[in-house]
Each structure stands twice: as structure tokens, then as C-alpha cells.
Scaffold this active site. Structure first.
Site, PDB file in Angstrom:
ATOM      1  CB  THR A 125      -0.904  -0.009   1.256  1.00  0.00           C
ATOM      2  OG1 THR A 125      -1.444   1.299   1.452  1.00  0.00           O
ATOM      3  CG2 THR A 125      -0.131  -0.378   2.529  1.00  0.00           C
ATOM      4  CG  ASP A 126      -1.141   4.976  -0.900  1.00  0.00           C
ATOM      5  OD1 ASP A 126      -1.651   4.354   0.054  1.00  0.00           O
ATOM      6  OD2 ASP A 126      -1.772   5.837  -1.554  1.00  0.00           O
ATOM      7  CD  GLU A 127      -3.293   3.556   4.289  1.00  0.00           C
ATOM      8  OE1 GLU A 127      -3.200   3.508   5.511  1.00  0.00           O
ATOM      9  OE2 GLU A 127      -4.365   3.401   3.663  1.00  0.00           O
ATOM     10  CE1 TYR A 149      -3.458  -2.470   5.831  1.00  0.00           C
ATOM     11  CE2 TYR A 149      -3.306  -0.125   5.340  1.00  0.00           C
ATOM     12  CZ  TYR A 149      -3.406  -1.430   4.912  1.00  0.00           C
ATOM     13  OH  TYR A 149      -3.451  -1.714   3.561  1.00  0.00           O
ATOM     14  CE  LYS A 153      -0.308  -4.573   3.040  1.00  0.00           C
ATOM     15  NZ  LYS A 153      -0.771  -5.890   2.518  1.00  0.00           N
TER      16      LYS A 153
HETATM   17  P1  NAD Z   1     -10.138  -6.949   2.401  1.00  0.00           P
HETATM   18  O1  NAD Z   1     -10.101  -6.598   3.847  1.00  0.00           O
HETATM   19  O2  NAD Z   1     -11.378  -6.690   1.617  1.00  0.00           O
HETATM   20  O3  NAD Z   1      -9.771  -8.491   2.204  1.00  0.00           O
HETATM   21  C1  NAD Z   1      -8.751  -9.126   2.930  1.00  0.00           C
HETATM   22  C2  NAD Z   1      -8.942 -10.626   2.741  1.00  0.00           C
HETATM   23  O4  NAD Z   1      -7.872 -11.308   3.406  1.00  0.00           O
HETATM   24  C3  NAD Z   1     -10.249 -11.158   3.328  1.00  0.00           C
HETATM   25  O5  NAD Z   1     -10.885 -12.007   2.400  1.00  0.00           O
HETATM   26  C4  NAD Z   1      -9.803 -11.928   4.576  1.00  0.00           C
HETATM   27  O6  NAD Z   1     -10.652 -13.002   4.897  1.00  0.00           O
HETATM   28  C5  NAD Z   1      -8.424 -12.412   4.133  1.00  0.00           C
HETATM   29  N1  NAD Z   1      -7.536 -12.702   5.266  1.00  0.00           N
HETATM   30  C6  NAD Z   1      -7.279 -11.922   6.356  1.00  0.00           C
HETATM   31  N2  NAD Z   1      -6.425 -12.551   7.192  1.00  0.00           N
HETATM   32  C7  NAD Z   1      -6.098 -13.730   6.602  1.00  0.00           C
HETATM   33  C8  NAD Z   1      -5.239 -14.805   6.965  1.00  0.00           C
HETATM   34  N3  NAD Z   1      -4.533 -14.786   8.108  1.00  0.00           N
HETATM   35  N4  NAD Z   1      -5.143 -15.855   6.130  1.00  0.00           N
HETATM   36  C9  NAD Z   1      -5.865 -15.884   4.984  1.00  0.00           C
HETATM   37  N5  NAD Z   1      -6.702 -14.917   4.581  1.00  0.00           N
HETATM   38  C10 NAD Z   1      -6.814 -13.844   5.392  1.00  0.00           C
HETATM   39  O7  NAD Z   1      -8.888  -6.195   1.769  1.00  0.00           O
HETATM   40  P2  NAD Z   1      -8.685  -5.480   0.361  1.00  0.00           P
HETATM   41  O8  NAD Z   1      -9.152  -4.089   0.461  1.00  0.00           O
HETATM   42  O9  NAD Z   1      -9.177  -6.368  -0.724  1.00  0.00           O
HETATM   43  O10 NAD Z   1      -7.086  -5.434   0.324  1.00  0.00           O
HETATM   44  C11 NAD Z   1      -6.348  -6.515  -0.226  1.00  0.00           C
HETATM   45  C12 NAD Z   1      -4.862  -6.201  -0.137  1.00  0.00           C
HETATM   46  O11 NAD Z   1      -4.587  -4.968  -0.802  1.00  0.00           O
HETATM   47  C13 NAD Z   1      -4.373  -6.010   1.294  1.00  0.00           C
HETATM   48  O12 NAD Z   1      -3.097  -6.600   1.412  1.00  0.00           O
HETATM   49  C14 NAD Z   1      -4.279  -4.516   1.476  1.00  0.00           C
HETATM   50  O13 NAD Z   1      -3.281  -4.154   2.413  1.00  0.00           O
HETATM   51  C15 NAD Z   1      -3.906  -4.080   0.073  1.00  0.00           C
HETATM   52  N6  NAD Z   1      -4.330  -2.717  -0.282  1.00  0.00           N
HETATM   53  C16 NAD Z   1      -5.651  -2.340  -0.169  1.00  0.00           C
HETATM   54  C17 NAD Z   1      -6.043  -1.062  -0.553  1.00  0.00           C
HETATM   55  C18 NAD Z   1      -7.481  -0.620  -0.481  1.00  0.00           C
HETATM   56  O14 NAD Z   1      -7.760   0.570  -0.741  1.00  0.00           O
HETATM   57  N7  NAD Z   1      -8.429  -1.470  -0.174  1.00  0.00           N
HETATM   58  C19 NAD Z   1      -5.082  -0.160  -1.037  1.00  0.00           C
HETATM   59  C20 NAD Z   1      -3.748  -0.576  -1.122  1.00  0.00           C
HETATM   60  C21 NAD Z   1      -3.390  -1.859  -0.758  1.00  0.00           C
HETATM   61  P1  TYD Z   2     -10.400   4.616   4.577  1.00  0.00           P
HETATM   62  O1  TYD Z   2     -11.414   4.257   3.544  1.00  0.00           O
HETATM   63  O2  TYD Z   2     -10.506   4.009   5.925  1.00  0.00           O
HETATM   64  O3  TYD Z   2      -8.974   4.346   3.928  1.00  0.00           O
HETATM   65  P2  TYD Z   2      -7.485   4.744   4.467  1.00  0.00           P
HETATM   66  O4  TYD Z   2      -7.569   5.174   5.866  1.00  0.00           O
HETATM   67  O5  TYD Z   2      -6.767   3.454   4.318  1.00  0.00           O
HETATM   68  O6  TYD Z   2      -7.002   5.810   3.541  1.00  0.00           O
HETATM   69  O7  TYD Z   2     -10.419   6.191   4.787  1.00  0.00           O
HETATM   70  C1  TYD Z   2     -10.212   7.083   3.691  1.00  0.00           C
HETATM   71  C2  TYD Z   2     -10.233   8.487   4.253  1.00  0.00           C
HETATM   72  O8  TYD Z   2     -11.550   8.771   4.740  1.00  0.00           O
HETATM   73  C3  TYD Z   2      -9.304   8.690   5.429  1.00  0.00           C
HETATM   74  O9  TYD Z   2      -8.725   9.998   5.357  1.00  0.00           O
HETATM   75  C4  TYD Z   2     -10.215   8.605   6.647  1.00  0.00           C
HETATM   76  C5  TYD Z   2     -11.535   9.132   6.118  1.00  0.00           C
HETATM   77  N1  TYD Z   2     -12.747   8.567   6.761  1.00  0.00           N
HETATM   78  C6  TYD Z   2     -13.733   9.421   7.295  1.00  0.00           C
HETATM   79  O10 TYD Z   2     -13.612  10.658   7.243  1.00  0.00           O
HETATM   80  N2  TYD Z   2     -14.822   8.842   7.891  1.00  0.00           N
HETATM   81  C7  TYD Z   2     -14.989   7.491   7.974  1.00  0.00           C
HETATM   82  O11 TYD Z   2     -15.992   7.020   8.561  1.00  0.00           O
HETATM   83  C8  TYD Z   2     -13.988   6.640   7.394  1.00  0.00           C
HETATM   84  C9  TYD Z   2     -14.116   5.141   7.459  1.00  0.00           C
HETATM   85  C10 TYD Z   2     -12.882   7.215   6.795  1.00  0.00           C
END
Ligand code: NAD
Ligand code: TYD
Length: 338
Positions: A125-127, A149, A153
Site C-alpha cells: 500500500t502507499d500507506e 496497519y 504492511k
Molecule cells: P479486504 O479486507 O477486503 O480483504 C482481505 C482478505 O484477506 C479477506 O478475504 C480476509 O478473509 C483475508 N484474510 C485476512 N487474514 C487472513 C489470513 N490470516 N489468512 C488468509 N486470509 C486472510 O482487503 P482489500 O481491500 O481487498 O485489500 C487486499 C490487499 O490490498 C491487502 O493486502 C491490502 O493491504 C492491500 N491494499 C488495499 C487497498 C485498499 O484501498 N483497499 C489499497 C492498497 C493496498
Molecule cells: P479509509 O477508507 O478508511 O482508507 P485509508 O484510511 O486506508 O485511507 O479512509 C479514507 C479516508 O476517509 C481517510 O482519510 C479517513 C476518512 N474517513 C472518514 O472521514 N470517515 C470514515 O468514517 C472513514 C471510514 C474514513
């Protein structure tokens, strides 16, 4: 390819599975997912109809399970989506984040090493770079994660790079920006605000609402991940973002306009602890692989909003479920919102 996709029952992983099955006719795709609160078998309903798809419920931290699956299906490649992913939950209880995002990643790397697998793609992630006031992060920038988090990562990324340095494993890291689209768990900003607005509930906007994120539509992200898996150079890191930097307020007001809902639904609530102000990515490196985003931002957001409007059965049960209720009580206490 014979792929192990971990976390494939989650949001991004399930879109990636759909893409691989559709675009790579010879792939075998095996999903390993623990089905935590965020994993949803319904996300894989399309994939299940394909004979080249298998699902196994299990934990990436369990080495024996991972190795058994790799041997049984003669898997060549791992794409690791499995993680605990929500920043607010990591602030409330960080333990599972360190376990899955660091130890789980290391367990998978060990399996790659033992089985001499061909590729390992870590979905990061960019985070991990932390917050940036101006400009955009490059792949060579230092890691300065600020939430439990993003620290977890970053720990996963460091394990990947150490396995490259020490054992020469064929690893790749993708650092994606904030994704949005269908099937995202309704605790993240966009699905939470869309579904709350549909139910005429308040939208809890943290702080001044001016925190900025770099948004990418999930299909564009998955195509980018596919390019990295197919063409990326082992050992390299690739940022993956579409350059759509918007404040949370801009996102909120666009959602309200698309749904024709009043601004009075917005409630400014106490800020997230340690809230990163701004994320932005320099994506020159992945664009050199020939990838570029296909979805204009507002078109993708409109499509996403319509999907939640059309699929209340997908999100209503999640929002009223026991686990979400527990989390919401903690969250409401913290943010002083009803
Ligand atoms: P999500 O929370 O929707 O899905 C995570 C999945 O991982 C779930 O299906 C969960 O059951 C599974 N999981 C959790 N712990 C596990 C374990 N110990 N063993 C096996 N499976 C397990 O997440 P997402 O938003 O689809 O993100 C997927 C990946 O992309 C993550 O690694 C996250 O850090 C990364 N990512 C997400 C975003 C975003 O905006 N959602 C952005 C950048 C990177
Ligand atoms: P989020 O979707 O949790 O992603 P991330 O924290 O990984 O970027 O949040 C996106 C942005 O929205 C973040 O700046 C926090 C803000 N946010 C709110 O203002 N209210 C909310 O209820 C949530 C979940 C997020």
C-alpha cells in the site's frame, strides 16, 4: 500460470481472481482465505462456476496448510492479498495486523523458498510511505508508516525485500493507492458513505474533511497488478495509482450529488488518531510497463454508487451483522457519533 491467490475472498483479491480467470485461459487459480469478517464467499460467486478455480478456507500463518496446497496443486506463483486492512480497526486492536500482515507474509515467503516457486507478488500500500504534504512518493523513498496497519504492511514489505536480498527469491512488490469499487467492505470511506446515504444515515467525516487520498478504481488496480506479475522485474517495487487526488470532503459531496442527497447528512466527527494528511504516488515506473488507468474518476465513482444501489442484499447483511455491530459500538464511542 498455476496461482495461489491469498485473501481472494476479499475486495481487491476477488476482482483479481475474476480478471485472471477471464484473461488467462490456461490459469489455475487457487484461493486461500481465512474468511475473516472481511472475507465473503459471495465475492467469488462468478469464479466458482469456473473449473479452473478452487477455494480453500485457511490461514496464511499456518505453514503446513500453505505447503500442502502448493504441493497438491503444483502451484508456481503466489499473489498475496491476505491482510488485515482497515486503519480504524488497527487503532482499536492491532494484534491481528502484526500477525497476518507480517508473520503471514513471512510464512508465504518461506514456502516460496522451499518450493522454488517462480514468482511472489506482495500486494502492499502507499500507506507504508506515510503522509506527504506536497508532491508524490517514489518507490525509492523511505518507509515512514504511521498507523498499526501501515506499520504491519511495511513489516511485510521488509520481509519480502529481505528474502530477495538473502535468498534471491523472485519477488515483486506493488504499492497501490486507495481502491474503490463494487464489493468493498462497508467500513471504508466510499462504501460506508454510499450505503449510509442510501439509508439516510449520517456520514461521519473525520476532522476538517480535508485529508487527501489518491483514488484508483479496483479494475484499473487489478490490471496494473497483472502487468506487474507478468512483466515486472524480480526484486522491484511498483507504485500503482491513478493520480486522482481528492479530499474526503470532495469525495463526500460527489457521492451526495450522485445520490441526490442533502449535505445535512454530513456530520463532522472527532478525527482519527494519527490521521495521515495526504497520500500521493509517482507512477512513472508502472506506466513504463505500458499500464495506464482506463476509468475516469467520476465515471468509476458513479458506476460504484450504482452497484451499491443495485446490490442491497450484498451490504445490508454485513452492516447489520454481529461483528460489524461490535466494531461500530467501539467506533461510535471513539468518534462520538451515533
Ligand atoms: P479486504 O479486507 O477486503 O480483504 C482481505 C482478505 O484477506 C479477506 O478475504 C480476509 O478473509 C483475508 N484474510 C485476512 N487474514 C487472513 C489470513 N490470516 N489468512 C488468509 N486470509 C486472510 O482487503 P482489500 O481491500 O481487498 O485489500 C487486499 C490487499 O490490498 C491487502 O493486502 C491490502 O493491504 C492491500 N491494499 C488495499 C487497498 C485498499 O484501498 N483497499 C489499497 C492498497 C493496498
Ligand atoms: P479509509 O477508507 O478508511 O482508507 P485509508 O484510511 O486506508 O485511507 O479512509 C479514507 C479516508 O476517509 C481517510 O482519510 C479517513 C476518512 N474517513 C472518514 O472521514 N470517515 C470514515 O468514517 C472513514 C471510514 C474514513
Amino acid at each position: 500460470m498455476r496461482l495461489l491467490v491469498t485473501g481472494g475472498a476479499g475486495f481487491i483479491g476477488s476482482h483479481f481472481v475474476d480478471l485472471r480467470l477471464k484473461q488467462h485461459a490456461r490459469d489455475l487459480v487457487v484461493v486461500l482465505d481465512k474468511l475473516t469478517y472481511a472475507g465473503n464467499p459471495a465475492n467469488l460467486a462468478g469464479a466458482r462456476r469456473n473449473p479452473r478455480f478452487k477455494f480453500i478456507k485457511g490461514d496464511i500463518c499456518e505453514a503446513r496448510t500453505v505447503e500442502r496446497i502448493i504441493r497438491k496443486y503444483r502451484l508456481e506463483v503466489i499473489v498475496n492479498f491476505a491482510a488485515e486492512t482497515h486503519v480504524d480497526r488497527s487503532i482499536l486492536s492491532p494484534e491481528d495486523f502484526a500477525r497476518t500482515d507480517v508473520l503471514g507474509t513471512q510464512t508465504l515467503l518461506e514456502a516460496v523458498r522451499r518450493h522454488r516457486m517462480k514468482r511472489f507478488l506482495q500486494i502492499s500500500t502507499d500507506e507504508v510511505y506515510g503522509s506527504i504534504e506536497r508532491g508524490a512518493f517514489r518507490e525509492t523513498d523511505d518507509l515512514k508508516p504511521s498507523s498499526p496497519y501501515s506499520a504491519s504492511k511495511a513489516g511485510g514489505d521488509l520481509q519480502v525485500l529481505a528474502y530477495r536480498h538473502t535468498y534471491g527469491l523472485p519477488v515483486l512488490i506493488a504499492r497501490s493507492s486507495n481502491n474503490f469499487g463494487p464489493r468493498q467492505y462497508p467500513e471504508k470511506l466510499i462504501p460506508l458513505f454510499v450505503t449510509n446515504a442510501l439509508e439516510n444515515k449520517l456520514l461521519p467525516l473525520y476532522g476538517d474533511g480535508l485529508n487527501t487520498r489518491d483514488w484508483i478504481y479496483v479494475e484499473d488496480n487489478c490490471r496494473g497488478l497483472d502487468s506487474i506479475l507478468e512483466q515486472g522485474i524480480p526484486g522491484e517495487i511498483y507504485n500503482l495509482g491513478a493520480g486522482n487526488t481528492h479530499t474526503n470532503w470532495e469525495i463526500t459531496s460527489t457521492i451526495l450529488k450522485l445520490l441526490i442527497k442533502p449535505e445535512s447528512l454530513v456530520k463532522h466527527v472527532i478525527d482519527r488518531l494519527g490521521h495521515d494528511r495526504r497520500y500521493a504516488l509517482n507512477t512513472r515506473k508502472i506506466r513504463e510497463l505500458g499500464w495506464q488507468p482506463a476509468w475516469p474518476f467520476v465515471k468509476a465513482l458513479k458506476h460504484t454508487v450504482e452497484w451499491y444501489q443495485d446490490h442491497p442484499e450484498w451490504w445490508q447483511s454485513l452492516k447489520s451483522g454481529e461483528y460489524m455491530q461490535y466494531y461500530r459500538r467501539q467506533y461510535q464511542k471513539r468518534h462520538r457519533v451515533k
